[in-house]
Design a protein around this motif. Structure first.
Motif, PDB file in Angstrom:
ATOM      1  N   PHE A 172       0.823  -1.204   0.000  1.00 44.63           N
ATOM      2  CA  PHE A 172       0.000   0.000   0.000  1.00 44.63           C
ATOM      3  C   PHE A 172       0.859   1.256   0.000  1.00 44.63           C
ATOM      4  O   PHE A 172       0.422   2.319  -0.421  1.00 44.63           O
ATOM      5  N   ASP A 173       2.104   1.093   0.483  1.00 48.67           N
ATOM      6  CA  ASP A 173       3.048   2.220   0.483  1.00 48.67           C
ATOM      7  C   ASP A 173       3.271   2.755  -0.930  1.00 48.67           C
ATOM      8  O   ASP A 173       3.233   3.962  -1.166  1.00 48.67           O
ATOM      9  N   THR A 174       3.515   1.822  -1.862  1.00 54.76           N
ATOM     10  CA  THR A 174       3.746   2.220  -3.252  1.00 54.76           C
ATOM     11  C   THR A 174       2.558   3.008  -3.772  1.00 54.76           C
ATOM     12  O   THR A 174       2.719   4.041  -4.425  1.00 54.76           O
ATOM     13  N   ILE A 222      -0.149  -0.662  -8.973  1.00 53.86           N
ATOM     14  CA  ILE A 222      -0.341   0.561  -9.741  1.00 53.86           C
ATOM     15  C   ILE A 222      -1.528   0.439 -10.688  1.00 53.86           C
ATOM     16  O   ILE A 222      -2.390   1.321 -10.752  1.00 53.86           O
ATOM     17  N   TYR A 223      -1.605  -0.687 -11.423  1.00 55.46           N
ATOM     18  CA  TYR A 223      -2.690  -0.810 -12.393  1.00 55.46           C
ATOM     19  C   TYR A 223      -4.042  -0.937 -11.701  1.00 55.46           C
ATOM     20  O   TYR A 223      -5.057  -0.458 -12.208  1.00 55.46           O
ATOM     21  N   ILE A 224      -4.048  -1.600 -10.525  1.00 54.16           N
ATOM     22  CA  ILE A 224      -5.334  -1.696  -9.812  1.00 54.16           C
ATOM     23  C   ILE A 224      -5.762  -0.302  -9.346  1.00 54.16           C
ATOM     24  O   ILE A 224      -6.942   0.067  -9.447  1.00 54.16           O
ATOM     25  N   THR A 225      -4.783   0.507  -8.866  1.00 49.28           N
ATOM     26  CA  THR A 225      -5.120   1.884  -8.471  1.00 49.28           C
ATOM     27  C   THR A 225      -5.674   2.659  -9.669  1.00 49.28           C
ATOM     28  O   THR A 225      -6.678   3.371  -9.549  1.00 49.28           O
ATOM     29  N   ALA A 226      -5.006   2.494 -10.827  1.00 50.70           N
ATOM     30  CA  ALA A 226      -5.488   3.185 -12.028  1.00 50.70           C
ATOM     31  C   ALA A 226      -6.915   2.749 -12.347  1.00 50.70           C
ATOM     32  O   ALA A 226      -7.775   3.580 -12.665  1.00 50.70           O
TER      33      ALA A 226
END
Lengths: 217, 219
Positions: A5-7, A188-192
């Motif tokens: 989650f830090d990233t 990253i892609y899930i956040t996007a």
């Protein structure tokens, strides 16, 4: 592997900043699409067979070719015929011109669902054809076509991810870059995906509100 | 027009065409099957399951196909899912297409009058036969047009697979364009080609529609 989650937390500001480009491309695309789509729809319904044929051909072509190919055509092939567009303009133009074909069909469907008696009555009363469109046809067509138009806008938000291919720093492209630095594609892609989903969710809710507002009685 | 280029790159382009067709057919057939199962589970399965399906449909429909592809292809290996580009392409097609197909089937189910199903139950038909004999044949009428529509959309989505190096038609064309510095002819030819593919799919869809609605035309 552990989900970091830090990233996500560290890169969220960059992703959100990139989402602004996503919104810019899709909203500008929609603006072009609405204006050009209305013109196209009028051409498609015109009495002149040549104009009508041209509109049919345009709609068929832009709906029949993948947007990614259109985008590459606009970005890589247009310079060879002397039209060198910057990446962002090429992306906006390609999405707008493509989406216009769909908008034209949505509007045509909406216009044709208005009873023709209304048009005949307007002519019988001597209402000029500009007023007929402005006061009678367009307001009703917008109300009927609204759900599909909101749908089209949501599609445009998703489709703007294709602009990453010509190097625009929108959400997908920035996600790719950050993934290249952090080696954390999943996070990253899930956040996007979540950001895209949030944008579309807001759009569909406001669409429903507008629909409610446009409803009479 | 530089025709000798197309001769030189002919085999590569033909191979790309094969991959495009493979991904399209395998992906959309898989999507239809999974979508049908989802629609059936939604209708006959437990209530909690229909919530899960609803969330799945909303998530897949609310995110770009490209991002889904990236999560599967680049993120997959981190959770032990290592796929070749073509496998990832087909799988992502199934994942992306199934919710849309499920929604089309759901609308088809809803189009069958309830009375018919109640009557079939009253005469003692088992549920599976009701589905096969009563619901499915009638359902084909309202769903053929949206199904064709979505097959056409998937035809065009195959182009996106080139981004994760699936060696399909667009990928081969890009390679050809980059190696020979010709852009206008290859991309124009490619556009016409996709256009043709879409027209053929639409034509087949229209034929199927004629066939499934033939009982309505006889007057």
């Amino acid at each position: 592997m552990n989900f970091s989650f830090d990233t996500i937390w560290h890169n969220l500001p960059y992703l959100l900043a990139a989402a602004r480009w996503t919104i810019l491309i899709s909203v500008s695309g929609m603006a072009i699409s609405l204006v050009w789509g209305t013109a196209l729809c009028a051409t498609r319904l015109s009495a002149n067979p040549f104009l009508r044929g041209a509109a049919v051909l345009y709609i068929s072509f832009f709906r029949g070719v993948p947007l990614l190919v259109q985008l590459l055509l606009f970005y890589y092939a247009l310079p060879y015929v002397g039209l060198d567009l910057p990446a962002v303009q090429a992306a906006i133009l390609a999405t707008g011109l493509c989406s216009a074909a769909y908008t034209a069909e949505i509007l045509r469907g909406a216009l044709q669902s208005i009873p023709s008696g209304q048009t005949e009555a307007a002519y019988a009363l001597g209402i000029p054809s500009f007023s007929l469109w402005r006061r009678i046809l367009v307001p009703q067509a917008v109300r009927i076509g609204m759900p599909s138009l909101v749908n089209e806008l949501i599609l445009l938000v998703k489709v703007s991810s294709l602009a990453s291919v010509v190097g625009i720093g929108e959400l997908t492209r920035i996600s790719q870059n950050i993934t290249g630095e952090t080696y954390r594609p999943l996070e990253i892609y899930i956040t996007a995906a979540v950001i895209y989903f949030a944008i579309n969710w807001v759009l569909s809710i406001s669409g429903r509100l507008i629909e409610k507002k446009l409803q009479i009685g | 027009m530089e025709t000798e280029l197309f001769v030189r790159y002919g085999p590569a382009l033909l191979y790309g065409f094969g991959i495009t067709i493979l991904c399209w057919l395998a992906g959309s057939i898989g999507g239809v099957i999974v979508g049908f199962i989802l629609a059936c589970l939604n209708r006959w399965g437990p209530h909690a399951l229909s919530w899960v399906i609803y969330v799945y449909v909303e998530i897949i429909r609310g995110t770009p196909f490209m991002i889904q592809l990236f999560i599967l292809y680049y993120g997959g290996p981190y959770i032990g899912l290592v796929l070749s580009p073509v496998q990832a392409g087909i799988t992502s097609f199934v994942v992306y297409g199934s919710p849309y197909f499920a929604e089309i089937f759901r609308s088809g189910f809803n189009a069958i009058p309830k009375g018919q199903i109640e009557a079939a139950r009253c005469v003692g038909m088992p549920e599976t036969r009701i589905l096969w004999r009563i619901i499915l044949p009638q359902m084909l009428v309202p769903i053929t047009a949206p199904l064709t529509n979505f097959f056409i959309i998937l035809t065009k989505e195959t182009a996106i697979l080139s981004v994760v190096t699936v060696p399909e038609l667009l990928f081969q064309t890009q390679t050809m364009a980059a190696e020979t510095f010709t852009f206008v002819e290859p991309f124009l030819a490619l556009s016409l080609f996709y256009w043709l593919m879409v027209l053929v799919t639409g034509w087949i869809g229209a034929k199927v529609e004629q066939r499934v609605t033939r009982h309505l035309k006889r007057a």
